[in-house]
Design a protein around this motif. Sequence first.
Motif: not given
Length: 134
Positions: A51-52, A69-72, A88-90
């Motif tokens: 999800x974004x 960070x939660x994502x790159x 973040x995309x997670x």
Amino acid sequence: MLEEHRNFAVNRITEAVVIDKPIPDWVGRDVFTLDSLQKLGKLEFGKNTEINLVLKVQKYACQHLYERPLSIDQKITIIDDTWRQVSATVANTTRLQDWLVSMSQLSVVVEPLELKTVILERLESGMQLYKTDE
């Protein structure tokens, strides 16, 4: 920055003590297998849909996300002196929801709306426990 509130991450550990046993007695032998971790709810195979995520996070609560960070593709932007926006995309997992609930006094889910609804329902459910006279 040193005078402001700080959250410390595990990667800041500077000292540790080595024990004599490779695995302590209190750790079960099969605890770290993939099957065991999945049964404990530590892994969520097959449930991870990306999800974004967009959050509005209080400035001091956001500090650890610069280092972890939660994502790159995470981006943090300044809203004002108090708030930051984190995108973040997670993976949309129960673990993510648990973290968002734990951050509920310091952050708000902006998007996706479905996740915001889930977090709100969990928070309302918890509030009901405190409102009963039992």
